[in-house]
Every structure is written in C-alpha cells, then in structure tokens.
Design a protein around this motif. Structure first.
Motif, PDB file in Angstrom:
ATOM      1  N   UNK A   6     -18.084 -31.282  24.046  1.00 20.90           N
ATOM      2  CA  UNK A   6     -18.062 -30.012  24.833  1.00 20.90           C
ATOM      3  C   UNK A   6     -17.221 -29.144  24.099  1.00 20.90           C
ATOM      4  N   UNK A   7     -16.576 -27.976  25.024  1.00 18.76           N
ATOM      5  CA  UNK A   7     -16.053 -27.125  24.228  1.00 18.76           C
ATOM      6  C   UNK A   7     -14.494 -27.143  24.909  1.00 18.76           C
ATOM      7  N   UNK A   8     -13.735 -27.258  24.019  1.00 25.19           N
ATOM      8  CA  UNK A   8     -12.040 -27.143  24.742  1.00 25.19           C
ATOM      9  C   UNK A   8     -11.660 -25.684  24.328  1.00 25.19           C
ATOM     10  N   UNK A   9     -11.043 -25.271  25.728  1.00 25.34           N
ATOM     11  CA  UNK A   9     -10.790 -23.864  25.571  1.00 25.34           C
ATOM     12  C   UNK A   9      -9.309 -23.777  25.786  1.00 25.34           C
ATOM     13  N   UNK A  10      -8.756 -22.977  24.737  1.00 18.85           N
ATOM     14  CA  UNK A  10      -7.431 -22.835  24.302  1.00 18.85           C
ATOM     15  C   UNK A  10      -6.921 -21.372  25.161  1.00 18.85           C
ATOM     16  N   UNK A  11      -7.728 -20.542  25.407  1.00 18.52           N
ATOM     17  CA  UNK A  11      -7.461 -19.287  25.966  1.00 18.52           C
ATOM     18  C   UNK A  11      -8.493 -18.095  25.814  1.00 18.52           C
ATOM     19  N   UNK A  12      -7.932 -17.084  26.187  1.00 17.79           N
ATOM     20  CA  UNK A  12      -8.801 -15.750  25.923  1.00 17.79           C
ATOM     21  C   UNK A  12      -8.341 -14.587  25.275  1.00 17.79           C
ATOM     22  N   UNK A  36     -16.072 -17.537  21.263  1.00 14.82           N
ATOM     23  CA  UNK A  36     -17.393 -17.213  21.757  1.00 14.82           C
ATOM     24  C   UNK A  36     -17.191 -15.829  22.729  1.00 14.82           C
ATOM     25  N   UNK A  37     -17.792 -14.763  22.129  1.00 15.54           N
ATOM     26  CA  UNK A  37     -17.530 -13.626  22.732  1.00 15.54           C
ATOM     27  C   UNK A  37     -18.452 -13.369  23.960  1.00 15.54           C
ATOM     28  N   UNK A  38     -17.781 -12.258  24.864  1.00 15.21           N
ATOM     29  CA  UNK A  38     -18.463 -11.901  26.014  1.00 15.21           C
ATOM     30  C   UNK A  38     -17.900 -10.487  26.292  1.00 15.21           C
ATOM     31  N   UNK A  39     -18.857  -9.446  26.084  1.00 17.62           N
ATOM     32  CA  UNK A  39     -18.607  -8.077  26.190  1.00 17.62           C
ATOM     33  C   UNK A  39     -17.382  -7.671  25.216  1.00 17.62           C
ATOM     34  N   UNK A  40     -16.131  -7.437  25.866  1.00 14.69           N
ATOM     35  CA  UNK A  40     -15.029  -6.964  24.991  1.00 14.69           C
ATOM     36  C   UNK A  40     -13.757  -7.966  25.053  1.00 14.69           C
ATOM     37  N   UNK A  41     -14.125  -9.200  25.555  1.00 12.53           N
ATOM     38  CA  UNK A  41     -13.174 -10.274  25.549  1.00 12.53           C
ATOM     39  C   UNK A  41     -13.835 -11.746  24.613  1.00 12.53           C
ATOM     40  N   UNK A  42     -13.048 -12.642  24.537  1.00  9.67           N
ATOM     41  CA  UNK A  42     -13.823 -13.769  23.741  1.00  9.67           C
ATOM     42  C   UNK A  42     -12.783 -15.164  24.338  1.00  9.67           C
ATOM     43  N   UNK A  43     -13.512 -16.106  24.424  1.00  9.54           N
ATOM     44  CA  UNK A  43     -12.886 -17.571  24.629  1.00  9.54           C
ATOM     45  C   UNK A  43     -12.453 -18.122  23.161  1.00  9.54           C
ATOM     46  N   UNK A  44     -11.512 -18.838  22.828  1.00 12.12           N
ATOM     47  CA  UNK A  44     -11.141 -19.087  21.866  1.00 12.12           C
ATOM     48  C   UNK A  44     -11.225 -20.821  22.226  1.00 12.12           C
ATOM     49  N   UNK A  90     -11.785 -27.600  29.716  1.00 13.70           N
ATOM     50  CA  UNK A  90     -13.116 -28.100  28.673  1.00 13.70           C
ATOM     51  C   UNK A  90     -14.109 -27.318  29.461  1.00 13.70           C
ATOM     52  N   UNK A  91     -15.157 -27.068  28.884  1.00 13.51           N
ATOM     53  CA  UNK A  91     -16.589 -26.562  29.323  1.00 13.51           C
ATOM     54  C   UNK A  91     -17.554 -27.580  28.755  1.00 13.51           C
ATOM     55  N   UNK A  92     -18.706 -27.626  29.111  1.00  9.31           N
ATOM     56  CA  UNK A  92     -19.724 -28.601  28.665  1.00  9.31           C
ATOM     57  C   UNK A  92     -20.485 -27.990  27.518  1.00  9.31           C
ATOM     58  N   UNK A  93     -20.470 -26.639  27.539  1.00  7.30           N
ATOM     59  CA  UNK A  93     -21.350 -26.053  26.184  1.00  7.30           C
ATOM     60  C   UNK A  93     -21.043 -24.487  26.390  1.00  7.30           C
ATOM     61  N   UNK A  94     -21.605 -23.858  25.342  1.00  7.85           N
ATOM     62  CA  UNK A  94     -21.331 -22.612  25.273  1.00  7.85           C
ATOM     63  C   UNK A  94     -21.776 -21.472  26.321  1.00  7.85           C
ATOM     64  N   UNK A  95     -22.862 -21.894  26.849  1.00  8.60           N
ATOM     65  CA  UNK A  95     -23.284 -21.332  28.174  1.00  8.60           C
ATOM     66  C   UNK A  95     -22.350 -21.263  29.278  1.00  8.60           C
ATOM     67  N   UNK A  96     -21.802 -22.329  29.447  1.00 12.93           N
ATOM     68  CA  UNK A  96     -20.867 -22.605  30.638  1.00 12.93           C
ATOM     69  C   UNK A  96     -19.619 -21.760  30.047  1.00 12.93           C
ATOM     70  N   UNK A  98     -19.713 -18.905  28.617  1.00 16.14           N
ATOM     71  CA  UNK A  98     -20.014 -17.722  28.694  1.00 16.14           C
ATOM     72  C   UNK A  98     -19.863 -17.195  30.323  1.00 16.14           C
ATOM     73  N   UNK A  99     -20.395 -18.267  30.898  1.00 17.86           N
ATOM     74  CA  UNK A  99     -20.565 -18.105  32.510  1.00 17.86           C
ATOM     75  C   UNK A  99     -19.094 -18.039  33.113  1.00 17.86           C
ATOM     76  N   UNK A 100     -17.912 -18.662  32.569  1.00 18.02           N
ATOM     77  CA  UNK A 100     -16.539 -18.639  33.075  1.00 18.02           C
ATOM     78  C   UNK A 100     -16.126 -17.015  32.773  1.00 18.02           C
ATOM     79  N   UNK A 101     -16.507 -16.604  31.333  1.00 15.70           N
ATOM     80  CA  UNK A 101     -15.922 -15.347  31.250  1.00 15.70           C
ATOM     81  C   UNK A 101     -16.478 -14.325  31.877  1.00 15.70           C
ATOM     82  N   UNK A 102     -17.852 -14.453  32.225  1.00 11.77           N
ATOM     83  CA  UNK A 102     -18.543 -13.359  33.094  1.00 11.77           C
ATOM     84  C   UNK A 102     -18.114 -13.332  34.428  1.00 11.77           C
ATOM     85  N   UNK A 103     -17.792 -14.443  34.885  1.00 17.12           N
ATOM     86  CA  UNK A 103     -17.260 -14.604  36.465  1.00 17.12           C
ATOM     87  C   UNK A 103     -15.674 -14.254  36.483  1.00 17.12           C
TER      88      UNK A 103
END
Length: 140
Positions: A6-12, A36-44, A90-96, A98-103
């Motif tokens: 999956x994707x380990x998320x350190x922060x945004x 992994x960018x979303x608009x003007x933010x990104x997950x590290x 953790x997130x299971x994949x890049x799409x998840x 992006x969904x976290x960043x969107x929500x």
C-alpha cells in the motif's frame, strides 16, 4: 499470510506537485518517499507493506516512530510546511490517497492557513534518577 502492499502516508504538504525525495522512508527497506498531488496540496508517501503496528513490540514501534519523525523533519528542512499524520497511516493505493485528499481538502487548506509561518518545537527531558523525581512529584 498474504503481504499487502500500500501507501504509507507521512503527511500533507501545501504544494500540489509531483516530487521525489529519495530513499528516506522508514523501516529496513528505506523506501523512496514521493508526493501524490491533489489540486494545490500533496500527500507525502512511500510504497510500503501495510502493517498493524498495534501488535508490534514497543522497541520496534519506537524505531518506526523515530524514522517517521525523521522523514517529516527532512521534508521540513527542504522548506516545506507539512501536516504530519500519525504513525501507521496507510492507504491501499494511490486512488485512496487522492480520495482522502479530496474529502479533507477544505479542512487541510484551513489548517495550512492557520499554521502558516509557525514552527514546532519538541522538548525532551531526561532524568538520571527518575524514581526520585516521581517521588518528589508525588509528595507535591
């Protein structure tokens, strides 16, 4: 037992850009950390096995926490403001991701406005005789 990647998320961070920070990830594998960018933010994030930290020995969790914090500090040293996530996010994949960043987008943007121009300072204290310190605190 099946190992799930999956994707380990350190922060945004407050920049919506694709960026690679190199092999600075936590754990033995030293995975490459990237955004992994979303608009003007990104997950590290880094690619990682999804692990349940609640069943690990305290020493192992402490080492992972130290590694997690070091990654966040390295990102900060590169002049990025980062909203850290807790250890074991953790997130299971890049799409998840992006969904976290969107929500959470509006809340995340509000947090960046609130913390802009501020720094975090951690204070650590050690005592050579912790038992006497506890005794004194108990007497007070």
């Amino acid at each position: 037992m099946m190992v799930q990647e999956g994707k380990y998320i350190y922060g945004i961070i407050g920049k919506g850009e694709e960026k690679e920070f190199g092999p600075i990830g936590i754990g033995d594998r030293q995975d490459t950390v990237y955004t992994i960018p979303y608009q003007d933010i990104s997950a590290v994030v880094s690619d990682s096995q999804i692990v349940d930290y609640t069943h690990m020995l305290k020493d192992a969790v402490a080492r992972l926490l130290l590694g997690h914090q070091k990654v966040i500090e390295k990102i900060m040293n590169l002049e990025y403001t980062i909203i850290p996530t807790r250890l074991g996010t953790f997130a299971s994949n890049e799409k998840e991701v992006s969904n976290i960043l969107d929500k959470g987008y509006r809340i995340i943007r509000d947090i960046f406005r609130e913390i802009s121009g501020r720094i975090e300072i951690d204070v650590v204290a050690t005592w050579s005789d912790f038992n006497s310190v506890l005794k004194e605190v108990g007497e007070e």
